[in-house]
Design an enzyme around this catalytic site. Structure first.
Site, mmCIF file in Angstrom:
data_model
loop_
_atom_site.group_PDB
_atom_site.id
_atom_site.type_symbol
_atom_site.label_atom_id
_atom_site.label_comp_id
_atom_site.label_asym_id
_atom_site.label_seq_id
_atom_site.Cartn_x
_atom_site.Cartn_y
_atom_site.Cartn_z
ATOM 1 N N GLU A 65 95.569 -9.826 29.677
ATOM 2 C CA GLU A 65 95.808 -10.386 31.009
ATOM 3 C C GLU A 65 97.255 -10.220 31.454
ATOM 4 O OE1 GLU A 65 94.570 -14.426 33.184
ATOM 5 O OE2 GLU A 65 95.997 -14.766 31.560
ATOM 6 N N HIS A 163 103.055 -20.484 30.618
ATOM 7 C CA HIS A 163 102.543 -19.718 31.752
ATOM 8 C C HIS A 163 101.894 -20.664 32.760
ATOM 9 C CE1 HIS A 163 102.120 -15.783 29.254
ATOM 10 N NE2 HIS A 163 103.097 -15.630 30.123
ATOM 11 N N CYS A 250 93.878 -15.363 28.780
ATOM 12 C CA CYS A 250 94.790 -14.307 28.290
ATOM 13 C C CYS A 250 94.048 -13.083 27.741
ATOM 14 C CB CYS A 250 95.680 -14.822 27.176
ATOM 15 S SG CYS A 250 96.402 -16.427 27.437
#
Length: 255
Positions: A65, A163, A250
Site C-alpha cells: 500500500e 500513518h 498495508c
C-alpha cells in the site's frame, strides 16, 4: 466497488522489517499462512488478486500500500519517507502490474516524501496525513496530481500515529472508524464516527471491500460495532504483521 487487488508475498527477511512495536520479530512461516488467509478473504469479496513474488532485499515489501496510490483515474508511485523503502517504489514488477490496469502512471519526486498508508480515499477526495513518513512537499505534489485528474485532496496533521490509516478506516456510507488522536479532528466531523477504544486501537485498521469489511482477528468490540452498522465481517489474523507496524490496509492495493 473494487475489481482488482495487488499483493506481495512476504519475504523470509520479514523479520528485519522496520518496527516501533515491542512484540518480537515476525515468524516467516506464520506470516506466510496469515498472508494466504488474507488473500483468501479478499477473494471472497469478489476481487481479482494479482500476487507479486517476494523480494528478499526488502523486508517491508509485503506492505504494498505504501508504494503506490491507486485512484479511479491514475496510479501514483510514491516516494516513501522510510529511506530503506525508497527502492521498493521503483520495483519493476509492481510497475508492470500497475501498467496492466492504468494508462496514466504518475510519480512523486524528491524532495517530496509520501507513503499511501497516510492517504484515505473518500469517494473522489483524499485525506493525506502529514507524518514522519509524509512531508508537506509530498502531500502538495500528490494533491496537484489528484487535481490534474479531477480529484481532490487535503492534509491532516498527525501527532501520535505512524500513518493516517493506523487509526482510521472509511467504511463507505459515511461511516468512519476512528481511534486515538483522530476522534476529535475537525476534518472528520461530518462523518458518522465509530469510536474504537484504546485497547483495540490496532483493530481500527480495517478494510471495506465491496460491502464486506475485513477486520483483524482478536478485536471483538471493533467487530461488533462494524456488524451493528450492517456490514458482513470477515476476520483475518495479522498478528505477525503487527510486529513490524503493519495492518490489513498495508498489505494490498485495492482499486
Amino acid at each position: 466497488m473494487f475489481n482488482n487487488v495487488i499483493v506481495r508475498v512476504p519475504s523470509k527477511s520479514i523479520s528485519e522489517g522496520i518496527t516501533s512495536a515491542h512484540e518480537g520479530k515476525p515468524i516467516y512461516e506464520v506470516a506466510l499462512v496469515q498472508h494466504e488467509n488474507y488473500v483468501s478473504a479478499l477473494t471472497k469479496c469478489g476481487v481479482e488478486v494479482t500476487v507479486l513474488e517476494p523480494k528478499e532485499e526488502f523486508p517491508d515489501s509485503c506492505f504494498v500500500e505504501d508504494v503506490a496510490l491507486c485512484t479511479s483515474k491514475c496510479a501514483i508511485i510514491t516516494r516513501p519517507g522510510a529511506e530503506s523503502r525508497r527502492e521498493e517504489a521503483q520495483l519493476e514488477d509492481m510497475h508492470q502490474a500497475l501498467s496492466k490496469f492504468y494508462e496514466n502512471i504518475e510519480k512523486i519526486e524528491e524532495p517530496g516524501t509520501i507513503e499511501a498508508g497516510d492517504i484515505m480515499m473518500v469517494g473522489d477526495h483524499y485525506y493525506i496525513g502529514l507524518s514522519e513518513r509524509t512531508n508537506q512537499e509530498g502531500a502538495n505534489q500528490m494533491i496537484s496530481i489528484l487535481e490534474k485528474y479531477g480529484l481532490s485532496g487535503e492534509t491532516v496533521s498527525l501527532d501520535e500515529m505512524l500513518h493516517l490509516k493506523t487509526g482510521l478506516a472509511y467504511l463507505e456510507n459515511n461511516n468512519l472508524l476512528v481511534a486515538g488522536e483522530f476522534k476529535n479532528k475537525e476534518a472528520f466531523d461530518k462523518f458518522n464516527k465509530v469510536e474504537v477504544e484504546l485497547n483495540e486501537a490496532y483493530g481500527a485498521n480495517c478494510i471495506w471491500v465491496n460491502d464486506k469489511v475485513i477486520v483483524p482477528e482478536g478485536y471483538p468490540n471493533v467487530q461488533s460495532k462494524i456488524e451493528n452498522l450492517g456490514y458482513e465481517v470477515l476476520t483475518v489474523d495479522t498478528s505477525e504483521f503487527r510486529k513490524i507496524d503493519g495492518g490489513l490496509s498495508c498489505l494490498s492495493l485495492r482499486f
